[in-house]
Design an enzyme around this catalytic site. Sequence first.
Site, PDB file in Angstrom:
ATOM      1  N   ARG A 106      -3.556  -0.469  -3.841  1.00 52.43           N
ATOM      2  CA  ARG A 106      -4.136  -0.188  -2.329  1.00 52.43           C
ATOM      3  C   ARG A 106      -5.296   0.636  -2.256  1.00 52.43           C
ATOM      4  O   ARG A 106      -4.931   1.689  -2.692  1.00 52.43           O
ATOM      5  CB  ARG A 106      -2.850   0.025  -1.417  1.00 52.43           C
ATOM      6  N   HIS A 133      -5.786  -8.401   2.840  1.00 51.55           N
ATOM      7  CA  HIS A 133      -4.404  -7.818   2.680  1.00 51.55           C
ATOM      8  C   HIS A 133      -3.353  -9.009   2.514  1.00 51.55           C
ATOM      9  O   HIS A 133      -2.757  -9.322   3.135  1.00 51.55           O
ATOM     10  CB  HIS A 133      -4.064  -7.223   3.963  1.00 51.55           C
ATOM     11  N   GLN A 136       0.532  -9.375   3.058  1.00 54.27           N
ATOM     12  CA  GLN A 136       0.690  -9.494   4.440  1.00 54.27           C
ATOM     13  C   GLN A 136       0.743 -10.661   5.080  1.00 54.27           C
ATOM     14  O   GLN A 136       1.620 -10.976   5.847  1.00 54.27           O
ATOM     15  CB  GLN A 136      -0.180  -8.293   5.398  1.00 54.27           C
ATOM     16  N   ASP A 230      -4.343  -6.135  15.586  1.00 59.18           N
ATOM     17  CA  ASP A 230      -4.016  -4.826  14.605  1.00 59.18           C
ATOM     18  C   ASP A 230      -4.648  -3.509  14.977  1.00 59.18           C
ATOM     19  O   ASP A 230      -5.473  -3.495  16.183  1.00 59.18           O
ATOM     20  CB  ASP A 230      -4.844  -5.403  13.189  1.00 59.18           C
ATOM     21  N   CYS A 271       0.752  -6.292  12.019  1.00 60.79           N
ATOM     22  CA  CYS A 271       1.042  -5.975  10.782  1.00 60.79           C
ATOM     23  C   CYS A 271       1.864  -4.715  10.654  1.00 60.79           C
ATOM     24  O   CYS A 271       2.463  -4.507   9.592  1.00 60.79           O
ATOM     25  CB  CYS A 271      -0.069  -6.020   9.904  1.00 60.79           C
ATOM     26  N   ARG A 316       7.953  -8.462   4.409  1.00 59.66           N
ATOM     27  CA  ARG A 316       7.036  -8.086   3.574  1.00 59.66           C
ATOM     28  C   ARG A 316       7.720  -8.009   2.210  1.00 59.66           C
ATOM     29  O   ARG A 316       7.244  -8.258   0.943  1.00 59.66           O
ATOM     30  CB  ARG A 316       6.327  -6.742   3.664  1.00 59.66           C
TER      31      ARG A 316
HETATM   32  N1  NVA Z   1      -6.288  -3.032   9.005  1.00 57.75           N
HETATM   33  C1  NVA Z   1      -5.302  -2.186   8.933  1.00 57.75           C
HETATM   34  C2  NVA Z   1      -3.813  -2.774   8.435  1.00 57.75           C
HETATM   35  C3  NVA Z   1      -2.898  -2.038   7.850  1.00 57.75           C
HETATM   36  C4  NVA Z   1      -1.745  -2.687   7.595  1.00 57.75           C
HETATM   37  C5  NVA Z   1      -5.761  -1.074   7.983  1.00 57.75           C
HETATM   38  O1  NVA Z   1      -6.461  -1.325   7.019  1.00 57.75           O
HETATM   39  O2  NVA Z   1      -5.513  -0.039   8.093  1.00 57.75           O
HETATM   40  N1   CP Z   2       1.495  -3.452   6.990  1.00 59.97           N
HETATM   41  C1   CP Z   2       1.280  -2.733   5.996  1.00 59.97           C
HETATM   42  O1   CP Z   2       0.668  -2.967   5.097  1.00 59.97           O
HETATM   43  O2   CP Z   2       2.019  -1.473   6.453  1.00 59.97           O
HETATM   44  P1   CP Z   2       1.753   0.044   5.504  1.00 59.97           P
HETATM   45  O3   CP Z   2       0.423   0.381   5.604  1.00 59.97           O
HETATM   46  O4   CP Z   2       2.763   0.769   6.120  1.00 59.97           O
HETATM   47  O5   CP Z   2       1.928  -0.452   4.002  1.00 59.97           O
END
Ligand code: NVA
Ligand code: CP
Length: 331
Positions: A106, A133, A136, A230, A271, A316
């Site tokens: 990540r 992602h 997800q 989101d 998400c 998830r």
């Molecule tokens: N768009 C958000 C998704 C988090 C799961 C981010 O990248 O922070």
């Molecule tokens: N939805 C998701 O990816 O959550 P986190 O950022 O907590 O991993």
Amino acid sequence: MPINLNGRSLLTLRDYSPDEIEYLINLSINLKAKKRSGISGTALQGKNIVLLFEKTSTRTRCAFEVAVFDEGGNVTFLTNSQMGVKESIEDTAKVLGRYYDGIEFRGYQQETVENLALHAGVPVWNGLTDSYHPTQILADLLTMKEHIYKPFRKMKLSFVGDARNNMGNSLMIGAAKMGISFTAVAPPSLFPSEEIVNYARGIAAESGAVIEVTDEIAPGVKGSDAIYTDVWASLGEEDKLAERIALLQPYQVNGDLMKKTGNPDALFMHCLPSFHDSNTSIGATVKEKYGLDAMEVSDEVFRSRQSIVFDQAENRMHTIKAVILATCGKL
Ligand code: NVA
Ligand code: CP
């Protein structure tokens, strides 16, 4: 042809066919039932997985860990590696590939996860980058299948908000692949790129999905089976919050917007994490500075009977388990 994903990475859903995605969803359904019956697995016995995080996480990290533990494997959680600072991505990938059977990443750039996959020699899974992602989306597809009683090809999903972020991009691709009609509803400056829209429309020509992009809320959300939103500023975009609040306030998912679907059973999806109240340090600052009790979704919609956000969060784990088992487990 039977589906065999052994040895494959998951970097973006672009690389997976609709049949392969369907296979992962069905495997998740089986793994979810297995967990519910209290049966623990052995598919990852003797396997070691490393979780490489440049950004924060609750769900993704914990879902990967529990998925691996449930099947008898081991994990290392790594946040302070030498990668990119004292050691190239290529060298790090080569080292981790000698120790581990799979690598989750990540972080910021999609290029990093692509580069890891190129050199690791073991499956690499994208646990979120600025662009995509994919794990997800697998959870979201499973959750839609569980809650919307019709085939994907008859569903309509609308994403409202920052439609050019990792979630907007990935949902558009996942929906197009599975034949779900998809509308991105956003101010023009937050429209998804032409490249992604053209790519999704190309796939949709085969799957039968209708892919639309609009800044008009009422026609955009009309007839939706689910409304997805989101955060307005993703991880790494914290400095853009003021600008996004100004742009996206009219796009908040609230009771009024849900009514515009014309569907009293329209579901609400997110998400997570979500700013649906001011019970976070950022939420409290936003309330103090801008007078907003919530950002992308009202607390009322978030807690409504139509909200399936915690089912998405649970899924998830089941879907990530399916990805790990299919690509590096003993199935
Ligand atoms: N768009 C958000 C998704 C988090 C799961 C981010 O990248 O922070
Ligand atoms: N939805 C998701 O990816 O959550 P986190 O950022 O907590 O991993």
